[in-house]
Design a protein around this motif. Sequence first.
Motif, mmCIF file in Angstrom:
data_model
loop_
_atom_site.group_PDB
_atom_site.id
_atom_site.type_symbol
_atom_site.label_atom_id
_atom_site.label_comp_id
_atom_site.label_asym_id
_atom_site.label_seq_id
_atom_site.Cartn_x
_atom_site.Cartn_y
_atom_site.Cartn_z
ATOM 1 N N ASN A 37 0.798 -1.231 0.000
ATOM 2 C CA ASN A 37 0.000 0.000 0.000
ATOM 3 C C ASN A 37 0.830 1.281 0.000
ATOM 4 O O ASN A 37 0.313 2.357 0.329
ATOM 5 C CB ASN A 37 -0.970 0.013 1.186
ATOM 6 N N VAL A 38 2.092 1.184 -0.360
ATOM 7 C CA VAL A 38 2.900 2.396 -0.550
ATOM 8 C C VAL A 38 2.460 3.086 -1.842
ATOM 9 O O VAL A 38 2.163 2.428 -2.841
ATOM 10 C CB VAL A 38 4.402 2.052 -0.607
ATOM 11 N N VAL A 39 2.425 4.419 -1.801
ATOM 12 C CA VAL A 39 2.098 5.205 -2.983
ATOM 13 C C VAL A 39 3.249 6.146 -3.283
ATOM 14 O O VAL A 39 3.664 6.925 -2.417
ATOM 15 C CB VAL A 39 0.799 6.020 -2.790
ATOM 16 N N LEU A 40 3.782 6.076 -4.491
ATOM 17 C CA LEU A 40 4.727 7.054 -5.002
ATOM 18 C C LEU A 40 4.011 7.846 -6.077
ATOM 19 O O LEU A 40 3.590 7.287 -7.098
ATOM 20 C CB LEU A 40 5.971 6.397 -5.600
ATOM 21 N N GLU A 41 3.844 9.145 -5.854
ATOM 22 C CA GLU A 41 3.251 9.980 -6.889
ATOM 23 C C GLU A 41 4.266 10.171 -8.025
ATOM 24 O O GLU A 41 5.293 9.508 -8.052
ATOM 25 C CB GLU A 41 2.815 11.314 -6.287
ATOM 26 N N SER A 42 4.012 11.086 -8.928
ATOM 27 C CA SER A 42 4.918 11.263 -10.063
ATOM 28 C C SER A 42 6.263 11.839 -9.623
ATOM 29 O O SER A 42 6.362 12.542 -8.613
ATOM 30 C CB SER A 42 4.283 12.194 -11.095
ATOM 31 N N HIS A 43 7.326 11.508 -10.375
ATOM 32 C CA HIS A 43 8.649 12.115 -10.226
ATOM 33 C C HIS A 43 9.250 11.908 -8.818
ATOM 34 O O HIS A 43 9.974 12.747 -8.312
ATOM 35 C CB HIS A 43 8.601 13.610 -10.535
#
Length: 265
Positions: A37-43
Amino acid sequence: MTDIHPTAIVETGAAIGENVRVGPYSTVGPNVRLADNVVLESHVVVAGHTEVGAGTHIFPFASIGHKPQDLKYAGEETRLLIGKNNQIREHVTMNPGTSGGGGLTRVGDNGLFMMGSHVGHDCKVGNFAILANNATLAGHVELADHVILGGLSAVRQWTRIGTGAIVGGMTGVEFDVIPFGSVIGDRARLAGLNLIGLKRKEFPREQIHALRAAYRDLFDTEDGTLRARAEAVAETAADQPLVKMVTDFILEKDDRRFCTPRSGE
């Protein structure tokens, strides 16, 4: 389901948990572990030997795990361990440890790291930390649980900040801050206790009153050394848990300097 955007780069060897989202143009290095459930947004860039705990959300242009900003660093394998359910906002930087500091930078759970804040090499950051915009930790800093740093504040290397303490915006912290202390000023001075934080945590009123009395005994006099006053308070208030946290913090090491009130305040 794991969702990796077609423009993202996840290098071979990276360990990706379930329901992870890696956004556009983000990069994940070969020695990175992203829990469920980790979220990396853009860039977003996550590099080095870095572990990111479950449910942590990292926002655009954060740089996590690149080599420490220490000229003594010679490429040794060191780590960055980030806990669960953190919010790591735009342009945040977090560096791994160095061999001279134990090789590990550790960030706890449930923290909020606002835009541009920095966690330097070999730092130990507790749970529920809040670093406001552009707050900066130099190397080897220790933050206990529930510490709040105001915007544009800076903490000098090797400094300790105790549980529940609060640092005002644009404050430079050169010396240790007692648990539940409130410090302000261009060079931090102790301005009292974080009473709002104590009440929000719903500590019993009698414990808060005992802590306020101990604060007066510690800082409203210049008789003897702070260490001697802390030893006396520790004896007379041994049954008070909040007071014990403060006296234990002062007495833990005998080579420390502490933020104290300005003379006359």
